[in-house]
Scaffold this motif. Sequence first.
Motif, short mmCIF file in Angstrom:
data_model
loop_
_atom_site.label_atom_id
_atom_site.label_comp_id
_atom_site.label_asym_id
_atom_site.label_seq_id
_atom_site.Cartn_x
_atom_site.Cartn_y
_atom_site.Cartn_z
N GLY A 291 42.15 43.48 44.65
CA GLY A 291 41.91 42.23 45.48
C GLY A 291 40.61 42.98 45.84
N VAL A 292 40.40 44.50 45.74
CA VAL A 292 38.81 44.77 46.24
C VAL A 292 38.04 45.05 44.62
N ILE A 293 39.08 46.05 43.35
CA ILE A 293 38.30 45.81 42.46
C ILE A 293 38.11 44.54 42.28
N GLY A 294 38.54 43.51 42.11
CA GLY A 294 38.13 42.46 41.92
C GLY A 294 36.83 41.38 42.73
N ALA A 295 37.00 41.76 43.97
CA ALA A 295 35.82 41.51 44.77
C ALA A 295 34.22 42.04 43.98
N ALA A 296 35.12 43.68 43.85
CA ALA A 296 33.86 44.39 42.73
C ALA A 296 33.24 43.45 42.03
N ALA A 297 34.02 43.13 40.88
CA ALA A 297 33.69 42.54 39.81
C ALA A 297 33.09 41.50 39.99
N LEU A 298 33.13 40.64 40.41
CA LEU A 298 32.53 39.20 41.30
C LEU A 298 31.07 39.75 40.18
N SER A 299 30.45 40.66 41.35
CA SER A 299 29.36 40.72 40.46
C SER A 299 28.78 41.46 39.29
N PHE A 300 29.65 41.23 38.21
CA PHE A 300 29.42 41.91 37.12
C PHE A 300 29.73 40.63 35.83
#
Length: 303
Positions: A291-300
């Motif tokens: 969840g938290v890695i994916g949230a960050a990856a939304l910016s990539f």
Amino acid sequence: MYALGIDIGGTKIALAIVTTQGTVIGQDKLATDQMIEPKEMIDTIATRAKHLLLAHNIKEDELYGIGIGAPGPLDSERGMITYPPNLPRWRNVPIVKLMATHFSVPIRLENDASAAAVAEHTFGASKDYNDSLYVTISTGIGAGIISGNTLISGSKGNAGDIGHMVIDPSFGECVCGQYGCFEHICSGTAISREVSKLKGINISTEEAFRLYETHDADIVPYLDTVIERMGMAFVSLINTLDPEIIVVGGGVSQAGDRLFKPIRQYVKRFTLNKEAGDTPIVLAKLNQEAGVIGAAALSFPLK
């Protein structure tokens, strides 16, 4: 360059600084205070995020952006958390606007299951596939859809709310008012609730599967039926979305082959496209950090 991920849940909030390779270089967690107003909670999240960046000597201009994963319903287009059942005070909260008073980088909001789907697609079990489905079976049930290497969010960001797809009305009324929802039958909450009724004591989902393995006479027929209903849901999802792979996360997924083997058998038997019967159904690779890695990856950018 990095991104900051924020994963908001009903009991806790996770924050992480993540590299473009998916490496978490710093993280923090705090309890979700349900007794205070959402704005106050968001101010606390922003303060903790700034402290996390400072602790790792990362300046705001080194961030691609901030991604927020949150339970739905939400309105990602307007950056609002609208009506999540497990955050009863969070009604039409403009979280992106409120976070933007603290940060100047781009901020994006998505459903938490969609964020986890992005994580698994970018760094995890489905990274070698163009079309994938991430399903979380935990306290609730949700999904994230990747098609043609693009996250399918829907008009307001609520695509993938499969937990309220009706599977079997005979199981009774769901909290949403419908009868026989996938979540009402197959979530960890549902399994714990029903097994506790069967045994007359409080039993966790994990304990229920342990009893299942010991061939408990009460538990086996009940869980056999629940797992079959999961198979029904997966067949419907494959028939509808035609994914190359389904990645399953959440607490119930930790039951492993006790769960996956009969679901795969059911899928192989009943998908309309017989080739789709061999769709890989696999355990999530990133587990609780998805969840938290994916949230960050939304910016990539997606690959």
